[in-house]
Design an enzyme around this catalytic site. Structure first.
Site, PDB file in Angstrom:
ATOM      1  CE  LYS A 114      25.305  29.006  38.505  1.00 16.71           C
ATOM      2  NZ  LYS A 114      26.055  28.601  36.470  1.00 16.71           N
ATOM      3  CD  GLU A 124      20.798  13.686  29.433  1.00 19.13           C
ATOM      4  OE1 GLU A 124      21.962  14.714  29.994  1.00 19.13           O
ATOM      5  OE2 GLU A 124      19.656  14.755  29.296  1.00 19.13           O
ATOM      6  CD  GLU A 164      12.693  17.310  38.685  1.00 18.37           C
ATOM      7  OE1 GLU A 164      11.881  17.966  39.499  1.00 18.37           O
ATOM      8  OE2 GLU A 164      12.684  16.911  37.724  1.00 18.37           O
ATOM      9  CB  CYS A 188      14.922  17.735  31.012  1.00 19.54           C
ATOM     10  SG  CYS A 188      13.419  17.415  31.247  1.00 19.54           S
ATOM     11  N   GLY A 205      19.315  19.844  36.180  1.00 15.08           N
ATOM     12  CA  GLY A 205      21.288  19.875  35.788  1.00 15.08           C
ATOM     13  C   GLY A 205      21.561  18.344  35.299  1.00 15.08           C
ATOM     14  CB  SER A 206      25.045  17.423  33.754  1.00 17.23           C
ATOM     15  OG  SER A 206      25.438  18.069  34.816  1.00 17.23           O
TER      16      SER A 206
HETATM   17  P1  NAP Z   1      24.668  21.435  34.469  1.00 19.43           P
HETATM   18  O1  NAP Z   1      26.018  21.284  34.031  1.00 19.43           O
HETATM   19  O2  NAP Z   1      24.552  20.427  35.451  1.00 19.43           O
HETATM   20  O3  NAP Z   1      24.632  22.879  34.802  1.00 19.43           O
HETATM   21  C1  NAP Z   1      23.430  22.924  35.259  1.00 19.43           C
HETATM   22  C2  NAP Z   1      23.667  24.256  36.123  1.00 19.43           C
HETATM   23  O4  NAP Z   1      24.339  23.846  37.668  1.00 19.43           O
HETATM   24  C3  NAP Z   1      24.588  25.216  35.966  1.00 19.43           C
HETATM   25  O5  NAP Z   1      23.732  26.483  36.079  1.00 19.43           O
HETATM   26  C4  NAP Z   1      25.443  25.082  36.594  1.00 19.43           C
HETATM   27  O6  NAP Z   1      25.786  26.184  36.243  1.00 19.43           O
HETATM   28  C5  NAP Z   1      25.777  24.662  37.976  1.00 19.43           C
HETATM   29  N1  NAP Z   1      26.732  23.888  37.907  1.00 19.43           N
HETATM   30  C6  NAP Z   1      27.729  23.008  36.673  1.00 19.43           C
HETATM   31  N2  NAP Z   1      28.713  23.099  38.278  1.00 19.43           N
HETATM   32  C7  NAP Z   1      28.284  23.807  40.217  1.00 19.43           C
HETATM   33  C8  NAP Z   1      28.833  22.803  40.507  1.00 19.43           C
HETATM   34  N3  NAP Z   1      29.613  22.019  41.334  1.00 19.43           N
HETATM   35  N4  NAP Z   1      27.920  23.419  41.558  1.00 19.43           N
HETATM   36  C9  NAP Z   1      26.827  24.479  41.891  1.00 19.43           C
HETATM   37  N5  NAP Z   1      25.928  24.463  40.545  1.00 19.43           N
HETATM   38  C10 NAP Z   1      26.772  23.431  39.815  1.00 19.43           C
HETATM   39  O7  NAP Z   1      23.996  20.395  33.581  1.00 19.43           O
HETATM   40  P2  NAP Z   1      23.928  21.127  32.173  1.00 19.43           P
HETATM   41  O8  NAP Z   1      25.114  20.725  30.839  1.00 19.43           O
HETATM   42  O9  NAP Z   1      23.929  22.264  31.625  1.00 19.43           O
HETATM   43  O10 NAP Z   1      21.923  20.975  31.146  1.00 19.43           O
HETATM   44  C11 NAP Z   1      22.310  20.001  31.264  1.00 19.43           C
HETATM   45  C12 NAP Z   1      21.585  18.984  31.775  1.00 19.43           C
HETATM   46  O11 NAP Z   1      20.200  19.370  32.373  1.00 19.43           O
HETATM   47  C13 NAP Z   1      20.906  17.961  31.185  1.00 19.43           C
HETATM   48  O12 NAP Z   1      21.784  16.527  31.281  1.00 19.43           O
HETATM   49  C14 NAP Z   1      19.720  17.805  30.806  1.00 19.43           C
HETATM   50  O13 NAP Z   1      18.488  16.684  31.336  1.00 19.43           O
HETATM   51  C15 NAP Z   1      19.507  17.928  32.071  1.00 19.43           C
HETATM   52  N6  NAP Z   1      17.845  19.194  32.037  1.00 19.43           N
HETATM   53  C16 NAP Z   1      17.131  18.409  33.302  1.00 19.43           C
HETATM   54  C17 NAP Z   1      16.093  19.623  33.487  1.00 19.43           C
HETATM   55  C18 NAP Z   1      14.910  18.420  34.377  1.00 19.43           C
HETATM   56  O14 NAP Z   1      13.995  18.848  34.935  1.00 19.43           O
HETATM   57  N7  NAP Z   1      14.697  16.682  34.864  1.00 19.43           N
HETATM   58  C19 NAP Z   1      15.589  20.030  32.853  1.00 19.43           C
HETATM   59  C20 NAP Z   1      16.034  20.872  31.705  1.00 19.43           C
HETATM   60  C21 NAP Z   1      17.979  20.139  31.919  1.00 19.43           C
HETATM   61  P3  NAP Z   1      27.291  26.970  34.862  1.00 19.43           P
HETATM   62  O15 NAP Z   1      26.447  26.332  33.445  1.00 19.43           O
HETATM   63  O16 NAP Z   1      27.116  28.349  34.926  1.00 19.43           O
HETATM   64  O17 NAP Z   1      28.683  25.900  34.988  1.00 19.43           O
END
Ligand code: NAP
Ligand code: MG
Length: 495
Positions: A190, A398, A265, A299, A243-244
C-alpha cells in the site's frame, strides 16, 4: 538561493493512462469504483488519478498473495529467484529515466535527485539478488542422548504487507519487494496516496519481468482504509511499515489480532554535531544538505545541528551563505537542487513550524514560502533557526521540511546529553578532525546510524534502522533478509 530555469522533459505516457490495482497478476478496478486525485506539487495542478482501494480490495489482494505463496512460487529455486531479481534490475534500470520523471512529477523531488537514484537502485537490487540463498537449512550439532540429526531451516514468513510513505517510494518499495522476492515471500503493498505513481509503473515492469501472478500485489488508497485493512488482516503474516509514530501506534494495535510480525521504520529528530575542530568547508555544506536534501522530507534528516559555541556564529553565517546558493524550483529543471514539498498539507505543516520557530529562536535564513512563478507550487526556502535550544518545539518535533535548528553546546558531554535528549533514535552525525572525539561521540549517540564527517550515505549491504521511538527492524543487510524468514528446527531420530 536561485530559482532554476531550463528545458522541460516530456511527460511519460504512463501518467495519462488508467491506474488500477494489481491483484493476482491482473490490473483491476477498486471495489469502490472511486479515484483519488494526484497533484503535481510543483504546480499545484492535478496530474492524473489513482484508484481508491479499500478493505474489500485488500481482502482480494491478500487472498491472491496467499494462493501465490502456497503455489508454484514456493517451489522456485534460489537460482530462479535470483535470475528474476536480476531481470527486474535490468528492466528497471532501462526505464530509469521514465521512473525518475514520474517520481519528480508525483512528489516533487528534483530530477537531479530522482535520476541520481539509478546507481543506488542497481545496488539494492543486486544486493537482494545476492541473498536468494538465505532461506537455507543448516545442520547444527546437538547433545541429545541417542542418535539425532538436527536440521535448522529458515523458511519464508508468508504474506508480507508493506506500507510506505510518500517521501521516496522509488527507494521505499525495494525494502519490501527486495527481501520478499529474495526469500520467497509474497506481498501486498500500500503506497502513500501522495506518491503512488512510481510504484504502479514499477509494478508493471515486475509483471513484464515475469514475477508470477499474486507474488506482488499493489493496492493504492488512503491509509485510514486500505492501510488499516492491511495492518489488521489475519491473512498477513508480517507488516513492514515506514511512516510516522502516530500511524505506527495504530499498526501495532491492528497487528494484535493474529499477532503478526512487525517492522517499524519511523521518524527522527536527528542530531548532527559539529565540533570546533571540524573542517567547516565540509561540515557546513554537509550538515546543511543533511537537513535540506529532498526538501527536508527525509527520515534521517539531521535537523538538530549542534554546534560548539566557539564556532556557532561563524557556522551559522557560513551556512546562510551556502543556503543562498541552493537552487530551489521545479524539479523538472535539471539544475534544480530542491523541489517543492509533497502537498499543500505538508506545506501548511512546515509553515506552521516556521511560525512557531520565529517565536522561539533567531531566524537566520529563509523562512518564506516562495512566490513569483513558483507561487502555485508548494515551495519553501531552506530555513535556519540559530541560537536555538533543545527544549524548543522546533528542536523536539519532526517537521519534515527544510528547517534546521542550530543549537550551541560547550563540550562533548554537553553535546551528547543534548543529542540523546529526544524520544527518537534514528540517526546522528559527528564532524570533527579528532579521532578520539569521533569514536567516543559516535559510540555515545543512541541511534541506529551515525555518520562521521559525512551525512546520509547508505549502502544496502550495510543497512540502517532505528531505536527508541524511531522504531525497530533493520533495512538492508542480512538482518533484513532474515526478518522475512522464520527459523524452524527438525529433529530426526536416526535409530
Ligand atoms: P504516515 O502518515 O504514517 O503514512 C505512512 C503510510 O502509512 C502511508 O502509506 C499512509 O497512507 C499509511 N497510513 C496512514 N494511516 C494508516 C493507518 N491507520 N493504518 C495503516 N496505514 C496507514 O507518514 P507520512 O507522514 O506520510 O510520512 C512521513 C513519516 O515517515 C515521517 O515521520 C518520516 O520520518 C517517516 N519515514 C521514516 C523512514 C524510515 O525509514 N525510518 C523513511 C521515510 C519516512 P496515506 O498517506 O495514503 O494515507
Ligand atoms: Mg503528488
Amino acid at each position: 538561493m536561485h530559482t532554476g530555469q531550463g528545458t522541460t522533459p516530456a511527460t511519460p505516457d504512463f501518467v495519462a493512462g488508467r491506474k488500477q490495482l494489481l491483484i493476482g497478476g491482473r490490473w483491476v478496478e477498486p471495489a469502490s469504483g472511486e479515484g483519488i486525485d494526484v497533484v503535481n506539487p510543483a504546480t499545484g495542478q492535478r496530474l492524473c488519478g489513482i484508484a481508491r482501494g479499500g478493505a474489500e480490495d485488500v481482502d482480494r489482494a491478500v487472498a491472491a498473495a496467499r494462493r501465490a505463496f502456497e503455489g508454484e512460487w514456493s517451489r522456485w529455486t534460489p537460482h530462479q529467484r535470483r535470475k528474476l531479481l536480476l531481470k527486474i534490475h535490468d528492466l528497471v534500470l532501462d526505464h530509469f529515466e521514465e521512473l525518475a520523471l514520474i517520481e519528480t512529477l508525483d512528489m516533487g523531488a528534483p530530477l537531479s535527485r530522482t535520476r541520481g537514484l539509478k546507481e543506488w537502485t542497481s545496488q539494492v537490487l543486486q544486493f537482494f539478488a545476492s541473498q536468494c540463498d538465505a532461506a537455507t537449512a543448516a545442520t547444527p550439532q546437538n547433545s541429545l542422548p541417542g542418535n539425532f540429526l538436527t536440521l535448522k531451516h529458515l523458511a519464508p514468513v508468508g504474506v508480507v504487507g508493506g506500507i510506505i510513505p510518500w517521501n521516496g517510494p522509488l527507494i521505499g518499495l525495494w525494502w519490501i519487494f527486495g527481501p520478499a522476492l529474495a526469500t520467497g515471500c509474497t506481498t501486498v503493498l500500500k503506497p502513500a496516496e501522495d506518491a503512488s505513481l512510481s510504484v504502479l509503473r514499477i509494478s508493471e515492469l515486475l509483471t513484464e519481468a515475469g514475477v508470477p501472478d499474486g507474488v506482488v500485489n499493489v493496492v493504492t488508497g488512503y491509509g485510514a482504509d486500505a492501510g488499516q485493512a492491511l495492518a489488521e488482516h489475519d491473512g498477513v503474516d508480517r507488516v513492514a511499515f515506514t511512516g510516522s509514530v502516530g500511524t505506527a501506534r495504530s499498526i501495532v494495535r491492528a497487528s494484535a489480532g493474529n499477532l503478526k510480525r512487525l517492522q517499524l521504520e519511523l521518524g527522527g529528530k536527528s542530531p548532527d554535531i559539529v565540533f570546533a575542530d571540524a573542517d567547516l568547508d565540509k561540515a557546513v555544506p554537509g550538515a546543511a544538505m543533511g537537513v535540506y536534501t529532498n526538501s527536508g522530507q527525509v527520515c534521517v534528516a539531521g535537523t538538530r545541528i549542534l554546534v560548539q559555541r566557539s564556532v556557532h556564529d561563524e557556522f551559522v553565517e557560513r551556512m546562510r551563505d551556502f543556503t543562498r546558493t541552493i537552487r530551489v524550483g521545479d524539479g523538472l529543471d535539471p539544475d534544480t537542487q530542491l523541489g517543492p514539498l509533497v502537498s499543500e498539507r505538508q506545506l501548511e505543516r512546515v509553515m506552521h513550524y516556521i511560525g512557531v520557530g520565529g517565536g522561539e529562536a533567531r531566524l537566520a535564513g529563509g523562512g518564506n514560502r516562495l512566490g513569483g512563478e513558483l507561487a502555485s507550487g508548494f515551495f519553501v526556502e531552506p530555513t535556519i533557526f540559530a541560537d536555538a535550544s533543545n527544549e524548543m518545539t522546533i528542536a523536539r518535533e519532526e517537521i519534515f521540511g527544510p528547517v534546521a535548528s542550530v543549537i550551541p553546546f560547550d563540550d562533548p558531554e554537553d553535546a551528547l546529553r543534548l543529542a540523546n535528549d529526544t524520544p527518537y533514535g534514528l540517526a546522528g552525525g559527528v564532524w570533527t578532525r579528532d579521532l578520539s572525539t569521533a569514536h567516543k561521540v559516535s559510540r555515545g549517540i543512541t541511534a541506529g546510524t551515525v555518520w562521521v564527517n559525512c551525512y546520509g550515505v547508505l549502502d544496502p549491504a550495510v543497512g540502517f534502522g532505528g531505536t527508541k521511538m524511531s522504531g525497530y527492524g533493520w533495512k538492508g543487510a542480512r538482518e533484513h533478509v532474515d526478518s522475512f524468514l522464520y527459523p524452524k528446527a527438525v529433529y530426526i531420530n536416526l535409530d
